[in-house]
Enzyme design. Structure first.
Site, PDB file in Angstrom:
ATOM      1  N   ASP A  51      23.104  -3.070   2.964  1.00 60.52           N
ATOM      2  CA  ASP A  51      22.608  -3.605   1.779  1.00 60.52           C
ATOM      3  C   ASP A  51      21.279  -4.156   2.713  1.00 60.52           C
ATOM      4  O   ASP A  51      20.849  -4.162   4.000  1.00 60.52           O
ATOM      5  CB  ASP A  51      23.575  -4.957   1.910  1.00 60.52           C
ATOM      6  CG  ASP A  51      24.550  -4.816   0.657  1.00 60.52           C
ATOM      7  OD1 ASP A  51      24.965  -4.325   0.375  1.00 60.52           O
ATOM      8  OD2 ASP A  51      24.594  -6.074   0.524  1.00 60.52           O
ATOM      9  N   HIS A 102      20.182  -4.447  -5.847  1.00 61.33           N
ATOM     10  CA  HIS A 102      20.368  -5.746  -4.395  1.00 61.33           C
ATOM     11  C   HIS A 102      19.124  -7.084  -4.866  1.00 61.33           C
ATOM     12  O   HIS A 102      18.858  -8.172  -3.818  1.00 61.33           O
ATOM     13  CB  HIS A 102      20.258  -5.826  -3.063  1.00 61.33           C
ATOM     14  CG  HIS A 102      21.625  -6.403  -2.635  1.00 61.33           C
ATOM     15  ND1 HIS A 102      22.344  -7.435  -3.106  1.00 61.33           N
ATOM     16  CD2 HIS A 102      21.004  -7.187  -1.330  1.00 61.33           C
ATOM     17  CE1 HIS A 102      22.337  -7.911  -1.958  1.00 61.33           C
ATOM     18  NE2 HIS A 102      21.612  -7.745  -0.435  1.00 61.33           N
ATOM     19  N   HIS A 106      15.919 -10.908  -3.378  1.00 62.19           N
ATOM     20  CA  HIS A 106      17.124 -11.346  -2.543  1.00 62.19           C
ATOM     21  C   HIS A 106      16.925 -12.815  -2.572  1.00 62.19           C
ATOM     22  O   HIS A 106      17.679 -13.936  -2.216  1.00 62.19           O
ATOM     23  CB  HIS A 106      16.514 -11.026  -0.725  1.00 62.19           C
ATOM     24  CG  HIS A 106      18.221 -10.913  -0.377  1.00 62.19           C
ATOM     25  ND1 HIS A 106      19.008 -11.656  -0.174  1.00 62.19           N
ATOM     26  CD2 HIS A 106      19.285 -10.265  -0.703  1.00 62.19           C
ATOM     27  CE1 HIS A 106      20.196 -11.828   0.602  1.00 62.19           C
ATOM     28  NE2 HIS A 106      19.901  -9.840   0.415  1.00 62.19           N
ATOM     29  N   HIS A 196      24.383  -3.826   6.820  1.00 67.23           N
ATOM     30  CA  HIS A 196      23.219  -4.637   6.324  1.00 67.23           C
ATOM     31  C   HIS A 196      22.129  -3.011   7.533  1.00 67.23           C
ATOM     32  O   HIS A 196      22.710  -2.706   8.402  1.00 67.23           O
ATOM     33  CB  HIS A 196      22.634  -5.260   6.563  1.00 67.23           C
ATOM     34  CG  HIS A 196      23.424  -6.987   6.251  1.00 67.23           C
ATOM     35  ND1 HIS A 196      24.611  -7.013   6.012  1.00 67.23           N
ATOM     36  CD2 HIS A 196      22.568  -7.317   4.788  1.00 67.23           C
ATOM     37  CE1 HIS A 196      24.929  -7.914   5.469  1.00 67.23           C
ATOM     38  NE2 HIS A 196      23.424  -8.059   4.759  1.00 67.23           N
TER      39      HIS A 196
END
Ligand SMILES: [Zn+2]
Length: 228
Positions: A51, A102, A106, A196
């Protein structure tokens, strides 16, 4: 822009309510009540997910490790990063990996108005489609925080939500050993592993993946892309 792409773009920009008569998206997911946390079926199939990229330093390093072991993963990209580094999106896709949504900046979607949620997810899908010529099929809410309205937006944009079952906490840089242990102790058929490739120094993540991947491959685990 080709006519089909223009129609898809228009579909996404329309209000949620009363859009059934609009253009036909390529993919018609149901509106989900939650994000799947594991993969269905297939023995020893697990999914690696990364991510918060793409990141010019660490995404290429993650891709190099995956290439070494011929493993495919899913990258949940942040829209503003994708817009800044479109070449990295190409590199991810060229490696046979999945590029997924995503959000654009964020935020925690559950704190936003419906319009803002549509904006966050829609803009990101638009960037991915503009760069790769295909919209994303998978979405992960920041922090895994979904609610009914955001899941509805996800479905209307033609995406399935995907969660995870193993959180490595790699974002906190807990040490290479800690990231590896989270994976090797937690893994079982169907596991979805959260890591990540962006959002900070991810050198621990890169090292951990390059250490545990060959061990898990030796044990017969198969790293797959999510599929419906
Ligand atoms: Zn994130």
């Amino acid at each position: 822009m080709p006519a089909a792409a223009a129609r898809r773009g228009a579909y996404r920009l329309r209000p949620i309510a009363g859009d059934s008569a609009l253009g036909t998206p390529a993919f018609h997911p149901q509106v989900r009540t939650h994000a799947e946390l594991t993969l269905p079926g297939r023995a020893r199939a697990v999914a690696l997910t990364f991510d918060d990229g793409p990141d010019p330093d660490f995404t290429p390093q993650v891709l190099a490790v995956l290439r070494t072991y011929r493993v495919q993963a899913t990258f949940f990209v942040i829209g503003e990063n994708a817009a800044a580094f479109p070449r990295l999106l190409h590199d991810i896709a060229a490696g046979g990996h999945v590029v997924a949504n995503h959000s654009y900046t964020h935020p925690q979607l559950t704190t936003l108005s419906l319009g803002k949620v549509k904006d966050e997810l829609g803009r990101t899908s638009d960037v991915i489609e503009r760069v790769l010529d295909a919209p994303p099929r998978w979405c992960r809410a920041p922090y895994g925080e979904w609610d009914a309205p955001s899941l509805r937006v996800c479905a209307r944009l033609g995406m399935e939500p995907l969660g995870w079952s193993i959180d490595t906490n790699d974002w906190a840089r807990p040490g290479i050993g800690s990231i590896k242990r989270a994976v090797t102790r937690g893994i079982e058929p169907g596991s979805i592993i959260l890591q990540h490739d962006g959002g900070g120094d991810r050198s621990q993540t890169v090292r951990a993946v390059s250490d545990y991947l060959p061990r898990l491959l030796d044990k017969g685990y198969e790293f797959v892309r999510p599929h419906v």
